[in-house]
Motif scaffolding. Structure first.
Motif, mmCIF file in Angstrom:
data_model
loop_
_atom_site.group_PDB
_atom_site.id
_atom_site.type_symbol
_atom_site.label_atom_id
_atom_site.label_comp_id
_atom_site.label_asym_id
_atom_site.label_seq_id
_atom_site.Cartn_x
_atom_site.Cartn_y
_atom_site.Cartn_z
ATOM 1 N N GLY A 266 113.958 -9.184 67.330
ATOM 2 C CA GLY A 266 112.868 -8.717 68.182
ATOM 3 C C GLY A 266 111.765 -8.040 67.402
ATOM 4 O O GLY A 266 110.568 -8.218 67.695
ATOM 5 N N GLU A 267 112.151 -7.266 66.385
ATOM 6 C CA GLU A 267 111.141 -6.596 65.557
ATOM 7 C C GLU A 267 110.303 -7.616 64.778
ATOM 8 O O GLU A 267 109.078 -7.485 64.683
ATOM 9 N N VAL A 268 110.965 -8.622 64.225
ATOM 10 C CA VAL A 268 110.251 -9.664 63.478
ATOM 11 C C VAL A 268 109.290 -10.404 64.402
ATOM 12 O O VAL A 268 108.113 -10.611 64.078
ATOM 13 N N ALA A 269 109.769 -10.808 65.570
ATOM 14 C CA ALA A 269 108.921 -11.543 66.508
ATOM 15 C C ALA A 269 107.734 -10.697 66.950
ATOM 16 O O ALA A 269 106.597 -11.182 67.019
ATOM 17 N N GLY A 270 107.969 -9.431 67.236
ATOM 18 C CA GLY A 270 106.883 -8.554 67.665
ATOM 19 C C GLY A 270 105.834 -8.373 66.591
ATOM 20 O O GLY A 270 104.629 -8.370 66.875
ATOM 21 N N ARG A 271 106.273 -8.237 65.335
ATOM 22 C CA ARG A 271 105.336 -8.062 64.236
ATOM 23 C C ARG A 271 104.487 -9.313 64.040
ATOM 24 O O ARG A 271 103.273 -9.227 63.808
ATOM 25 N N ILE A 272 105.105 -10.472 64.142
ATOM 26 C CA ILE A 272 104.363 -11.730 63.978
ATOM 27 C C ILE A 272 103.303 -11.870 65.059
ATOM 28 O O ILE A 272 102.147 -12.229 64.781
ATOM 29 N N VAL A 273 103.665 -11.585 66.297
ATOM 30 C CA VAL A 273 102.709 -11.709 67.396
ATOM 31 C C VAL A 273 101.560 -10.719 67.220
ATOM 32 O O VAL A 273 100.389 -11.055 67.443
ATOM 33 N N ARG A 274 101.872 -9.496 66.782
ATOM 34 C CA ARG A 274 100.801 -8.512 66.550
ATOM 35 C C ARG A 274 99.865 -8.985 65.444
ATOM 36 O O ARG A 274 98.638 -8.861 65.549
ATOM 37 N N ASP A 275 100.447 -9.525 64.358
ATOM 38 C CA ASP A 275 99.623 -10.007 63.250
ATOM 39 C C ASP A 275 98.708 -11.134 63.708
ATOM 40 O O ASP A 275 97.530 -11.188 63.344
ATOM 41 N N LEU A 276 99.233 -12.042 64.515
ATOM 42 C CA LEU A 276 98.422 -13.152 65.000
ATOM 43 C C LEU A 276 97.313 -12.664 65.924
ATOM 44 O O LEU A 276 96.193 -13.168 65.882
ATOM 45 N N SER A 277 97.621 -11.689 66.753
ATOM 46 C CA SER A 277 96.639 -11.210 67.725
ATOM 47 C C SER A 277 95.461 -10.522 67.059
ATOM 48 O O SER A 277 94.378 -10.408 67.644
ATOM 49 N N GLU A 278 95.646 -10.060 65.821
ATOM 50 C CA GLU A 278 94.572 -9.368 65.105
ATOM 51 C C GLU A 278 93.656 -10.328 64.350
ATOM 52 O O GLU A 278 92.723 -9.901 63.679
ATOM 53 N N ARG A 279 93.909 -11.642 64.482
ATOM 54 C CA ARG A 279 93.159 -12.618 63.699
ATOM 55 C C ARG A 279 91.942 -13.180 64.427
ATOM 56 O O ARG A 279 91.313 -14.106 63.948
#
Length: 680
Positions: free
Chosen positions: A153-166
Motif C-alpha cells: 500500500g505504501e509503494v502504491a500510494g507513493r507511485i500515485v502521488r509521484d504521478l499526480s505531481e507530473r
C-alpha cells in the motif's frame, strides 16, 4: 470455454478470448471483483500485431497451469492499448518511471483501487537472460500481497502521488522563436547518424515528425544541413529492409542501426506519416525516389489496409506461418537463395540476390534475408528488375498472409486522410483523393456523434464504446483540413471546427495546457497528459497544428491563441529533446512563417483555377493553408479565407496573405509559384 473477452470488439482482446485465463476487460466490475475477493489485479496491455505479446500469450496465458494460478490469486484484466491509449499512457508512465524503460506487452500489478505497485513488460515462462520467470513474479507478488500488505500500500500510494505531481503547465511560455528552432536543429545534428541515416542507434525508428520539421526548417531558413538529414534518412530507409521492396509500405522499426532487419509489423500511423513525408520531400526537391516511395506507400495503404467500409485498418501482424506451418516473425517477407531460384530460375535469381542483398548466410534468421537495395552504384536493367519484382510478389502472395487488425482508429485514419489527399493531389491520382474522402465519410458517419464527440475505434462499421482522446480530435481535424485544401469542399473545414471547438472546451486547462482525455472522461489514477511525440504526433502537438491551420482558414483569434499557448511546451522541450517533439517543432515553423494563407477563387472546372490551385498545393512553405472556391459560393461561406475575394478582371485569381497582410492577387501561376517558393 471462452472467457469474458468473447463479447469484446477489439481484435486483440478477441485473440485472448479462448485463453484459460479468466480475463476481464477494463471495467469497474473487474476492480469490484478484486475488492470482493481481496486479490490484486494483473493488468496486461498489448495490441494485435505485437510480436512479443503473442509470445507471452503462447508461453504463459495459453498454459493451463499458469492460468490456474492466475485465476486463483488475481483478477486478470486485458487491455488493447490502441483502444484505450489513456489507460496505456497512465500505467506506461509508471512503468518507465520505475524501471527506466517500457514496451509491450506491459505487465502491471494493481491494487483493487487501480494503484500500481509492481511493473514489467515481457516475462518469460522461466528465468532467462537475467529476467525472472513469470511464475516467479506471480508468486512473489502473491507473497507480498498476503504477507506485506502495508508495504504494498505504501509503494502504491507513493507511485500515485509521484504521478499526480507530473501535471505540466505552460503558463507564461511563448512559442519557440527562430533561436530555439535553430538550437533544436543543432541538437538533431549532434544525434544524426551520418553513415546510416536516422538518429541514434539500434533499434532505429522512422523519425517521421522530425523529418517534417527539418523540411520546414530548410524551407524557412535555407539550411542545407536540415535538408541533407532528410534526404539521407529517407534514402536509407527506402533502400533498407525496413521498407517492403516488393509490396511497398514500412515496417514499424529496424532492430539494427542500419535499417536492415525490421520488426515486421506494419502500422497504419507509420505508413501514413511516411507517405506524407516522402510526398513533401518530392515537393521540396523533385526527388524521383521520394515520388516512388510516396506512391508505393499510398498504394500499399489502399490495397492492403483499406477496410470494406472505406476506413483503414490499424496494422498488419509481424508473424505469419512459415513453410513448416509454424508462426514466425517475418516469414511472409524473407527469402533464401533457394527460394529465389525456385521462383525465378538460376539467372534471374542471381540478379535478384545481388539487387536485393540476398546472401547464402542470410541477413535475418535461419539463412533467410530481408530484401534491401544495397547497391547504389551499379546500373540495372529496369525492365528485368520490374519482371523479377512482379514474379516475387506473385509468389509471396501465395504464402500465408500476416493477420490484419481491422480495428479502425480515428486518429490514425486522420493521418491517412491527410497523406492520401495530398499524395493524390501532387501526383494526379484522383483515386487516392477518393480513398481519403471515403475514410473521412466513415469517420463522420460512424465515429462522430451529434455533439461533435468522437468514438476512438470502430470495427466492421460499428463504433466501439470508448471515447476519443485528444489525438483523435486533432489528427482527424488535420485530415479534414488537408482534404478540404485538396478538394475545395468547405464542409470539411466545418467538421474540423466542430472537433477543435471540443478540444478547446473539453481538453484544455485554463493556462492553455492540453490533456489527453476530456474533462468528462473516465477518471483514472491521473489524467494523462503528454506533449511528446512517440510513433505518432502527440495529441498536444497535433492539436496545435490543426488549431493553427484552422485559424489561418477562418481568421479565428481564439483558435490561433490556443495554438500559440499550446506551443509554449515546445519552447520548453525543443532544444532539449527535439527527437521527441518533432511535430511540435514543425508546427512552430508554420507559426514563425505566418503561416502563408492562399485563397484560390474561380470556377472549379476552369483550367486556370486548377493551375493556380495546383501551384498553391505544391508550396513548400511551412504549414501553408490553402482554400479553393468560387466567389459567393457555399464554400466561400464555410471558409472565411475565401470571403470577399472576387475574380480579377473576370478571371480566376489567387490571394496570398501572411501575418495579417495580403499581397496583390494574381492570375498568373508562374507569379504565384514565385511567391510561394514552388520549385520549377
Amino acid at each position: 470455454m471462452p472467457n469474458r473477452l468473447a463479447h469484446e470488439t477489439s481484435p486483440y482482446l478477441l485473440q485472448h478470448a479462448d485463453n484459460p485465463v479468466d480475463w476481464w476487460p477494463w471495467s469497474p466490475e473487474a476492480f469490484e471483483e478484486a475488492r470482493r475477493r481481496d486479490v490484486p489485479v494483473l493488468l496486461s496491455v498489448g495490441y494485435a500485431s505485437c510480436h512479443w505479446c503473442h509470445v507471452m500469450a503462447h508461453e504463459s496465458f495459453e498454459d493451463a497451469e499458469t492460468a490456474a494460478y492466475l485465476n486463483e490469486h488475481f483478477v486478470s484484466v486485458k487491455v488493447d492499448r490502441e483502444e484505450r491509449p489513456d489507460v496505456d499512457a497512465v500505467y506506461m508512465e509508471a512503468v518507465q518511471a520505475a524501471t527506466g524503460q517500457g514496451g509491450w506487452p506491459m505487465t502491471v500489478f494493481l491494487t483493487p483501487d487501480a494503484e500500481p505497485f509492481y511493473f514489467g513488460t515481457y516475462f518469460p515462462p522461466a528465468p532467462r537472460h537475467g529476467m525472472p520467470g513469470f511464475r516467479q513474479v506471480l508468486e512473489g507478488v502473491t507473497a507480498a500481497w498476503t504477507g506485506r500488505r502495508e508495504e504494498v500500500g505504501e509503494v502504491a500510494g507513493r507511485i500515485v502521488r509521484d504521478l499526480s505531481e507530473r501535471t505540466l503547465t505552460t503558463t507564461g511560455e511563448r512559442p519557440p522563436g527562430a533561436e530555439e528552432l535553430h538550437l533544436a536543429l543543432m541538437a538533431l545534428t549532434r544525434d544524426f547518424d551520418a553513415v546510416r541515416g536516422g538518429f541514434g542507434g539500434a533499434p532505429k525508428f522512422p523519425p517521421s515528425m522530425v523529418l517534417e520539421f527539418l523540411l520546414r526548417h530548410h524551407e524557412r531558413t535555407g539550411s542545407a544541413a536540415a535538408l541533407d538529414m532528410v534526404t539521407a534518412t529517407c534514402e536509407a530507409m527506402a533502400r533498407g529492409g525496413v521498407y517492403d521492396q516488393l509490396g511497398g509500405g514500412f515496417a514499424r522499426y529496424a532492430v539494427d542501426s542500419g535499417w536492415v532487419v525490421p520488426h515486421f509489423e506494419k502500422m497504419l500511423y507509420d505508413n501514413a506519416l511516411l507517405c506524407r513525408v516522402y510526398a513533401h520531400l518530392w515537393r521540396a526537391t523533385g526527388s524521383g525516389l521520394a515520388r516512388r516511395i510516396a506512391l508505393e506507400t499510398a498504394d500499399f495503404l489502399v490495397r492492403e489496409m483499406r477496410t470494406a467500409q472505406g476506413g483503414f485498418a490499424s496494422a498488419l501482424d509481424a508473424d505469419s506461418e512459415d513453410a513448416d506451418g509454424r508462426h514466425a516473425e517475418g516469414a511472409y517477407y524473407v527469402w533464401t537463395p533457394a527460394e529465389l531460384r525456385e521462383v525465378l530460375g538460376e539467372a534471374d535469381a542471381a540478379l535478384a540476390a545481388h539487387h536485393f542483398g540476398v546472401t547464402e548466410g542470410g541477413t535475418f534468421e535461419e539463412g533467410a534475408s530481408v530484401l534491401q537495395l544495397p547497391d547504389t552504384e551499379s546500373l540495372v536493367d529496369a525492365a528485368r528488375i520490374a519482371s523479377v519484382r512482379e514474379r516475387l510478389l506473385a509468389a509471396r502472395d501465395r504464402r500465408p498472409r500476416p493477420e490484419r487488425d481491422d480495428k479502425v482508429v480515428a486518429a490514425w485514419n486522420g493521418l491517412a486522410i491527410a497523406a492520401l489527399a495530398e499524395t493524390g493531389a501532387y501526383f494526379d491520382r484522383p483515386d487516392l483523393v477518393q480513398a481519403a474522402t471515403d475514410a473521412a465519410d466513415l469517420i463522420v458517419r460512424v465515429h462522430m456523434d451529434w455533439n461533435a464527440r468522437l468514438f476512438r475505434t470502430s470495427l466492421d462499421g460499428v463504433a466501439g464504446a470508448h471515447a476519443g482522446v485528444l489525438e483523435d480530435y486533432a489528427d482527424v481535424a488535420e485530415g479534414f483540413l488537408a482534404l478540404s485544401a485538396v478538394t475545395g469542399e468547405g464542409v470539411w473545414v466545418d467538421f474540423a471546427g466542430l472537433l477543435l471547438d471540443t478540444v478547446l472546451i473539453r481538453f484544455r486547462d485554463e493556462d492553455g495546457a492540453l490533456f489527453d482525455t476530456a474533462d468528462d472522461a473516465e477518471t483514472l489514477i491521473r489524467r494523462p497528459q503528454d506533449p511528446t511525440d512517440s510513433a505518432a504526433p502527440s495529441g498536444w502537438t497535433a492539436a496545435a497544428g490543426a488549431l493553427l491551420t484552422y485559424a489561418a482558414l477562418t481568421g479565428s483569434a481564439p483558435h490561433r491563441d490556443a495554438a500559440e499557448r499550446a506551443l509554449g511546451v515546445v519552447r520548453m522541450l525543443g532544444a532539449k529533446a527535439p527527437r521527441f517533439i518533432g511535430w511540435g517543432l514543425a508546427v512552430a515553423e508554420a507559426l514563425l512563417d505566418g503561416p502563408h494563407e492562399v485563397a484560390v477563387v474561380g470556377p472549379a472546372d476552369d483550367p486556370a483555377t486548377r493551375a493556380l490551385h495546383r501551384v498553391a498545393l505544391l508550396s513548400p512553405r511551412p504549414g501553408a493553408a490553402v482554400a479553393l472556391g468560387e466567389p459567393a459560393s457555399a464554400t466561400a461561406a464555410e471558409v472565411p479565407l475565401l470571403a470577399d475575394r472576387p475574380l480579377v478582371e473576370g478571371r480566376p485569381a489567387a490571394y496570398v496573405c501572411r501575418n495579417f497582410a495580403c499581397e496583390r492577387p494574381t492570375g498568373d501561376p508562374a507569379a504565384l509559384a514565385e511567391k510561394l517558393g514552388v520549385r520549377e
